[in-house]
Design a protein around this motif. Sequence first.
Motif, PDB file in Angstrom:
ATOM      1  N   GLY A  59       0.674  -1.476  -0.072  1.00  0.00           N
ATOM      2  CA  GLY A  59       0.100  -0.276  -0.058  1.00  0.00           C
ATOM      3  C   GLY A  59       0.826   1.280  -0.114  1.00  0.00           C
ATOM      4  O   GLY A  59       0.480   2.221  -0.395  1.00  0.00           O
ATOM      5  N   THR A  60       2.119   1.315   0.447  1.00  0.00           N
ATOM      6  CA  THR A  60       2.634   2.111   0.504  1.00  0.00           C
ATOM      7  C   THR A  60       3.682   3.026  -1.059  1.00  0.00           C
ATOM      8  O   THR A  60       3.296   3.533  -1.669  1.00  0.00           O
ATOM      9  CB  THR A  60       4.848   1.844   1.518  1.00  0.00           C
ATOM     10  N   ASP A  61       3.593   1.718  -1.298  1.00  0.00           N
ATOM     11  CA  ASP A  61       4.215   1.958  -2.765  1.00  0.00           C
ATOM     12  C   ASP A  61       2.832   2.142  -3.916  1.00  0.00           C
ATOM     13  O   ASP A  61       2.845   3.151  -4.521  1.00  0.00           O
ATOM     14  CB  ASP A  61       4.854   0.528  -3.180  1.00  0.00           C
ATOM     15  N   GLU A 155      -7.101   9.294  -3.184  1.00  0.00           N
ATOM     16  CA  GLU A 155      -7.995   8.676  -1.451  1.00  0.00           C
ATOM     17  C   GLU A 155      -6.787   7.194  -1.202  1.00  0.00           C
ATOM     18  O   GLU A 155      -6.369   6.483  -1.950  1.00  0.00           O
ATOM     19  CB  GLU A 155      -9.283   7.745  -1.862  1.00  0.00           C
ATOM     20  N   ASP A 156      -6.350   7.127   0.471  1.00  0.00           N
ATOM     21  CA  ASP A 156      -5.615   6.028   0.599  1.00  0.00           C
ATOM     22  C   ASP A 156      -6.926   5.212   1.402  1.00  0.00           C
ATOM     23  O   ASP A 156      -7.714   5.277   2.246  1.00  0.00           O
ATOM     24  CB  ASP A 156      -5.438   6.541   1.594  1.00  0.00           C
ATOM     25  N   CYS A 157      -7.637   4.671   0.746  1.00  0.00           N
ATOM     26  CA  CYS A 157      -7.702   3.488   1.103  1.00  0.00           C
ATOM     27  C   CYS A 157      -7.679   2.333   1.681  1.00  0.00           C
ATOM     28  O   CYS A 157      -8.385   0.711   1.639  1.00  0.00           O
ATOM     29  CB  CYS A 157      -9.222   2.671  -0.112  1.00  0.00           C
ATOM     30  N   PHE A 179      -4.771   1.146  -2.085  1.00  0.00           N
ATOM     31  CA  PHE A 179      -5.027   0.011  -1.198  1.00  0.00           C
ATOM     32  C   PHE A 179      -4.016  -0.984  -0.748  1.00  0.00           C
ATOM     33  O   PHE A 179      -3.160  -1.316  -1.399  1.00  0.00           O
ATOM     34  CB  PHE A 179      -6.462  -1.165  -1.722  1.00  0.00           C
ATOM     35  N   SER A 180      -3.936  -1.129   0.633  1.00  0.00           N
ATOM     36  CA  SER A 180      -3.167  -1.781   1.241  1.00  0.00           C
ATOM     37  C   SER A 180      -3.680  -3.304   1.246  1.00  0.00           C
ATOM     38  O   SER A 180      -4.900  -3.520   1.557  1.00  0.00           O
ATOM     39  CB  SER A 180      -2.497  -1.410   2.598  1.00  0.00           C
ATOM     40  N   PHE A 181      -3.016  -4.432   1.118  1.00  0.00           N
ATOM     41  CA  PHE A 181      -3.588  -5.863   1.207  1.00  0.00           C
ATOM     42  C   PHE A 181      -2.609  -6.393   2.633  1.00  0.00           C
ATOM     43  O   PHE A 181      -2.518  -7.740   2.398  1.00  0.00           O
ATOM     44  CB  PHE A 181      -3.734  -6.381   0.121  1.00  0.00           C
ATOM     45  N   GLY A 184      -3.206  -8.012   7.996  1.00  0.00           N
ATOM     46  CA  GLY A 184      -4.286  -7.557   9.032  1.00  0.00           C
ATOM     47  C   GLY A 184      -5.474  -6.419   8.364  1.00  0.00           C
ATOM     48  O   GLY A 184      -6.642  -6.985   9.414  1.00  0.00           O
ATOM     49  N   LYS A 185      -5.153  -6.172   7.016  1.00  0.00           N
ATOM     50  CA  LYS A 185      -6.397  -5.900   6.563  1.00  0.00           C
ATOM     51  C   LYS A 185      -8.140  -5.996   6.173  1.00  0.00           C
ATOM     52  O   LYS A 185      -7.661  -7.004   6.518  1.00  0.00           O
ATOM     53  CB  LYS A 185      -6.050  -5.168   5.617  1.00  0.00           C
ATOM     54  N   ASN A 186      -9.005  -5.310   6.154  1.00  0.00           N
ATOM     55  CA  ASN A 186     -10.393  -6.473   5.357  1.00  0.00           C
ATOM     56  C   ASN A 186     -10.098  -7.025   5.240  1.00  0.00           C
ATOM     57  O   ASN A 186     -10.448  -8.122   4.979  1.00  0.00           O
ATOM     58  CB  ASN A 186     -10.727  -5.434   5.978  1.00  0.00           C
TER      59      ASN A 186
END
Length: 371
Positions: A59-61, A155-157, A179-181, A184-186
């Motif tokens: 998600g940072t990249d 948008e940082d989702c 988006f980050s995966f 621990g994310k949803n």
Amino acid sequence: MVKFLDLHHQYLSIKSEIDKAIADTISNTSFIGGSAVTEFEHAFAAYQQAAHCVGVANGTDALEIAIEALALPSGSEIIVPANSFISSSEAVTRSGHRVVFADIDPGTYLIDPSDVKRRLGPNTRAIIAVHLYGQPCDMDSLRELANAHSLAIIEDCAQAHGAEYKGRRVGTLGDISTFSFYPGKNLGAYGDAGAIVTNDTQLALRCRMIANHGRVEKYNHIMEGRNSRLDGLQAAILSVKLRHLDKWIDRRNEIAQVYLEGLAGLPDTHLPFVQTDVRHSFHLFVIRTPYRAELIKHLTEHGIETGIHYPIALPKLKAYEYLGQRDDCPNACTMDDQVLSIPMGEHLQPEHAEAVVMYIKQFNEQLLSLK
Ligand SMILES: Cc1ncc(COP(=O)(O)O)c(C=O)c1O
């Protein structure tokens, strides 16, 4: 025991699907690129109601690549909420721009558009709308500001897969979204993974090139890029989990409802304000109490795990001392002493949430008797 996060429980609930997806990917050796990545990108774009999804390494990249793809003049100011994980601001600096923090709304903990307005200057070029804890930002107000001042909205989702604002999924309410995966994310992978989502075909193409060495085809590099690709195993795992995401978000909302009803009106316990025109995805359920350390102790003694998101507001971090914004974002910079994340996730049953409510109430009664 009420766990804060239980990835093993989740794995067991979908074990046969996950094991098959991993075995299939290994046997067809599509480790980088290939059908698993393409299938996930299509499925996730459809889920987020967007035209394009570009899988990346994390998600940072995703944030860095999205900012780079916008091709803003170097040294632009980008407004970032003072309450977020450091990636939201780190990506701005690492892309050659300047972070300007805006304070948060004390009810939702999200970026406050009226404070964004105060931060606008001649070099402001973009706003990062972080849908923190799973609740969408006030996008109408941010859009109005962006239109009036020709700003891009990113948008940082990372915490808001599946969240909705006025009936629309987050991720296409701005110009580009990330988006980050993180596990621990949803919607979490079994390692690092991320994605960029947009309706803008040119932006999507640029992101895809930046994330893959600036190439359009093997060895034909039309610019310099980097290596930030979503790998096949993670994509295959994410495709399986995506099929379960809505059911999991519904469970998170059910747990949140137990907390909102059970803890309503409790003295010294501030509950998150949930807007009426959103679907909150409840990545986290964050309360506020001036007795945080004591409450953590009480809950821990009764087997209830907690977390803090985030213990030091971004402007107070050593990394941002140079900005001198420590005293400039009073809401974010005072609430960081009080925020407490209580257990949230699809691994919980309503009975678990009722136990958490019971112990928080018990703590409050003990506190009152001491006053
Ligand atoms: C709001 C926010 N933005 C960005 C990120 C970065 O995601 P990743 O850990 O995949 O790099 C995170 C991850 O925790 C996050 O919570």
